[in-house]
Design a protein around this motif. Sequence first.
Motif, mmCIF file in Angstrom:
data_model
loop_
_atom_site.group_PDB
_atom_site.id
_atom_site.type_symbol
_atom_site.label_atom_id
_atom_site.label_comp_id
_atom_site.label_asym_id
_atom_site.label_seq_id
_atom_site.Cartn_x
_atom_site.Cartn_y
_atom_site.Cartn_z
ATOM 1 N N GLY A 76 11.418 -6.688 -2.339
ATOM 2 C CA GLY A 76 12.216 -6.007 -3.374
ATOM 3 C C GLY A 76 12.357 -4.526 -3.080
ATOM 4 O O GLY A 76 13.466 -3.967 -3.140
ATOM 5 N N ALA B 122 15.698 -2.439 -1.992
ATOM 6 C CA ALA B 122 16.128 -1.255 -2.767
ATOM 7 C C ALA B 122 16.333 -0.064 -1.830
ATOM 8 O O ALA B 122 17.274 0.709 -1.987
ATOM 9 C CB ALA B 122 15.089 -0.921 -3.839
ATOM 10 N N LEU C 234 16.834 -6.706 -7.413
ATOM 11 C CA LEU C 234 16.775 -7.078 -8.838
ATOM 12 C C LEU C 234 16.113 -8.453 -9.010
ATOM 13 O O LEU C 234 15.257 -8.633 -9.895
ATOM 14 C CB LEU C 234 18.192 -7.069 -9.429
ATOM 15 N N LEU D 71 8.899 -10.667 -10.317
ATOM 16 C CA LEU D 71 7.649 -9.940 -10.599
ATOM 17 C C LEU D 71 7.426 -9.799 -12.097
ATOM 18 O O LEU D 71 6.292 -9.877 -12.577
ATOM 19 C CB LEU D 71 7.675 -8.560 -9.932
ATOM 20 N N VAL E 280 7.835 -3.561 -14.962
ATOM 21 C CA VAL E 280 8.100 -3.383 -13.542
ATOM 22 C C VAL E 280 9.579 -3.055 -13.279
ATOM 23 O O VAL E 280 9.927 -2.347 -12.329
ATOM 24 C CB VAL E 280 7.611 -4.642 -12.785
ATOM 25 N N GLY F 274 11.834 -0.088 -11.027
ATOM 26 C CA GLY F 274 12.984 -0.397 -10.182
ATOM 27 C C GLY F 274 14.250 0.262 -10.705
ATOM 28 O O GLY F 274 15.046 0.803 -9.933
ATOM 29 N N THR G 273 3.679 -0.587 -7.078
ATOM 30 C CA THR G 273 2.934 -1.669 -6.425
ATOM 31 C C THR G 273 1.538 -1.793 -7.021
ATOM 32 O O THR G 273 1.036 -2.902 -7.246
ATOM 33 C CB THR G 273 2.829 -1.393 -4.897
ATOM 34 N N LEU H 80 13.338 13.921 5.146
ATOM 35 C CA LEU H 80 14.689 14.173 4.611
ATOM 36 C C LEU H 80 15.069 15.633 4.795
ATOM 37 O O LEU H 80 16.180 15.950 5.231
ATOM 38 C CB LEU H 80 14.759 13.816 3.124
ATOM 39 N N HIS I 74 18.274 17.383 7.457
ATOM 40 C CA HIS I 74 19.420 18.218 7.060
ATOM 41 C C HIS I 74 19.721 19.337 8.072
ATOM 42 O O HIS I 74 20.807 19.899 8.048
ATOM 43 C CB HIS I 74 19.184 18.830 5.681
ATOM 44 N N LYS J 122 28.813 19.996 0.755
ATOM 45 C CA LYS J 122 27.548 19.322 0.432
ATOM 46 C C LYS J 122 26.422 20.350 0.562
ATOM 47 O O LYS J 122 26.048 20.732 1.671
ATOM 48 C CB LYS J 122 27.356 18.150 1.398
HETATM 49 C C1 LIG Z 1 19.184 -2.774 -13.041
HETATM 50 C C2 LIG Z 1 17.781 -2.777 -12.522
HETATM 51 C C3 LIG Z 1 16.651 -2.818 -13.481
HETATM 52 C C4 LIG Z 1 17.619 -2.759 -11.186
HETATM 53 C C5 LIG Z 1 16.315 -2.744 -10.523
HETATM 54 C C6 LIG Z 1 16.454 -3.103 -9.078
HETATM 55 C C7 LIG Z 1 15.215 -2.738 -8.311
HETATM 56 C C8 LIG Z 1 15.275 -1.517 -7.464
HETATM 57 C C9 LIG Z 1 14.125 -3.534 -8.365
HETATM 58 C C10 LIG Z 1 12.844 -3.305 -7.619
HETATM 59 C C11 LIG Z 1 11.848 -4.217 -8.217
HETATM 60 C C12 LIG Z 1 10.493 -4.070 -7.572
HETATM 61 C C13 LIG Z 1 10.311 -4.479 -6.189
HETATM 62 C C14 LIG Z 1 9.476 -3.634 -8.341
HETATM 63 C C15 LIG Z 1 8.090 -3.555 -7.861
HETATM 64 C C16 LIG Z 1 7.441 -2.235 -8.212
HETATM 65 C C17 LIG Z 1 7.945 -1.178 -7.306
HETATM 66 C C18 LIG Z 1 7.509 -1.171 -5.906
HETATM 67 C C19 LIG Z 1 8.781 -0.263 -7.793
HETATM 68 C C20 LIG Z 1 9.439 0.774 -6.957
HETATM 69 C C21 LIG Z 1 10.931 0.547 -6.906
HETATM 70 C C22 LIG Z 1 11.570 1.342 -5.821
HETATM 71 C C23 LIG Z 1 11.471 0.802 -4.473
HETATM 72 C C24 LIG Z 1 12.175 2.522 -6.088
HETATM 73 C C25 LIG Z 1 12.809 3.402 -5.058
HETATM 74 C C26 LIG Z 1 14.321 3.147 -4.924
HETATM 75 C C27 LIG Z 1 14.894 4.008 -3.829
HETATM 76 C C28 LIG Z 1 14.657 3.599 -2.433
HETATM 77 C C29 LIG Z 1 15.584 5.124 -4.131
HETATM 78 C C30 LIG Z 1 16.137 6.013 -3.066
HETATM 79 C C31 LIG Z 1 16.551 7.340 -3.627
HETATM 80 C C32 LIG Z 1 17.211 8.272 -2.668
HETATM 81 C C33 LIG Z 1 17.366 9.658 -3.133
HETATM 82 C C34 LIG Z 1 17.667 7.895 -1.472
HETATM 83 C C35 LIG Z 1 18.397 8.770 -0.505
HETATM 84 C C36 LIG Z 1 18.444 8.081 0.834
HETATM 85 C C37 LIG Z 1 19.203 8.795 1.890
HETATM 86 C C38 LIG Z 1 20.009 7.972 2.801
HETATM 87 C C39 LIG Z 1 19.120 10.115 2.054
HETATM 88 C C40 LIG Z 1 19.850 10.876 3.104
HETATM 89 O O1 LIG Z 1 21.135 11.057 2.733
HETATM 90 P P1 LIG Z 1 21.889 12.470 2.835
HETATM 91 O O2 LIG Z 1 21.007 13.534 2.287
HETATM 92 O O3 LIG Z 1 23.196 12.279 2.166
HETATM 93 O O4 LIG Z 1 22.059 12.685 4.356
HETATM 94 P P2 LIG Z 1 22.973 11.861 5.403
HETATM 95 O O5 LIG Z 1 23.928 12.840 5.914
HETATM 96 O O6 LIG Z 1 22.046 11.379 6.468
HETATM 97 O O7 LIG Z 1 23.648 10.744 4.698
#
Ligand SMILES: CC(C)=CCC/C(C)=C/CC/C(C)=C/CC/C(C)=C/CC/C(C)=C/CC/C(C)=C/CC/C(C)=C/CC/C(C)=C/COP(=O)(O)OP(=O)(O)O
Length: 306
Positions: A48, A52, A109, A115, A123, A127, A168, A195, A199, A211
Amino acid sequence: MNKLNLFMKASRFRVIPVMIIPVILGAMGAYAWEGIFHPFLFVITLVGAGAAHLFSNMINDLWDFRNGVDVAAKETASTISTNSGYLANGIVTERIFAALTWMLLGIALICGIILSFYTGWGVLIFGGIGALIAYFYVAPPLKFGYRGKGYSEVAILVSFGILPVMGTYFVQTLQFDYRALMLSLPIGLLTTLILFNHHFLHWQSDKESGKLTLVVVWGERRALQISKFLLILAYLSLLVCVIIGVMPIYVLLALVTFLPVYKVYKQLQDKNPSQAYLPLLGASLKAAIRCGLLMSISLLIQGIFQ
Ligand SMILES: CC(C)=CCC/C(C)=C/CC/C(C)=C/CC/C(C)=C/CC/C(C)=C/CC/C(C)=C/CC/C(C)=C/CC/C(C)=C/COP(=O)(O)OP(=O)(O)O
């Protein structure tokens, strides 16, 4: 290029360790401090959170393309583009790219819903916050990743540190614990450093397309100082984790992962061509992976021997 390779590049799959490691850390924290480890819940969390993360990478490309940032990166000679370039080069249509992107959120999702049967709907809050951050980082009306005020750095710390480690840990133990929050800081800060450093590769085209990253706003010299500060802060937070008993003393071995990044800084001037920042990006990525793995192994050893 076959479809799998195409997908791997479009989703920037090579950086998936920055999400896998915080998930492992959250699980190892639960094992070391509470003696709890549920393998099934761990695997679903891993899938998951991984989906994400890939969603966040692809939605970023999709909106960078729609906002004209990727095309500017392609057309600016002094810049190294860090997106897949598939949309800007017309290799994949916007419709297919968008379908794949939303499919990844769908997978995340589904994992969240599975979960929530075992742990309660809380949880989905973790997400949901992550999904909103990923979307509005680049999408209007917020586009907060483009404002040059440090919001994107905070978002990365939250999304690749606090949310996955605490989420987690919550999935495994059904508890919130300040130790999981502390544990998320070294890895979250190291991913923020990745990150931040990436840049430097394309700040000229970012500037041209409006940007605003911190490198654009502050200029290379000052941004390099902040980059070094972030590195020091990450390893200081590791030290604090040991001092307050969140991690065992032998995790201090992970401090050596600081050295290769430090060496790269010494080779840089106040201003550098984009190419010169590639080793910095590589060294920061390696530091985050190596440090995160050594932290996980230390917690595993602690869990086994106590
Ligand atoms: C509608 C709804 C409830 C949806 C939920 C969906 C969802 C995410 C479910 C997860 C469910 C799970 C697995 C739950 C378990 C508990 C956990 C582990 C929870 C944590 C969830 C989680 C993983 C959250 C993080 C989500 C993430 C990855 C967010 C990323 C945010 C972010 C700012 C990303 C930027 C990424 C990038 C590409 C940056 C670089 O871009 P940029 O600066 O433009 O430069 P470039 O020029 O290179 O493009």
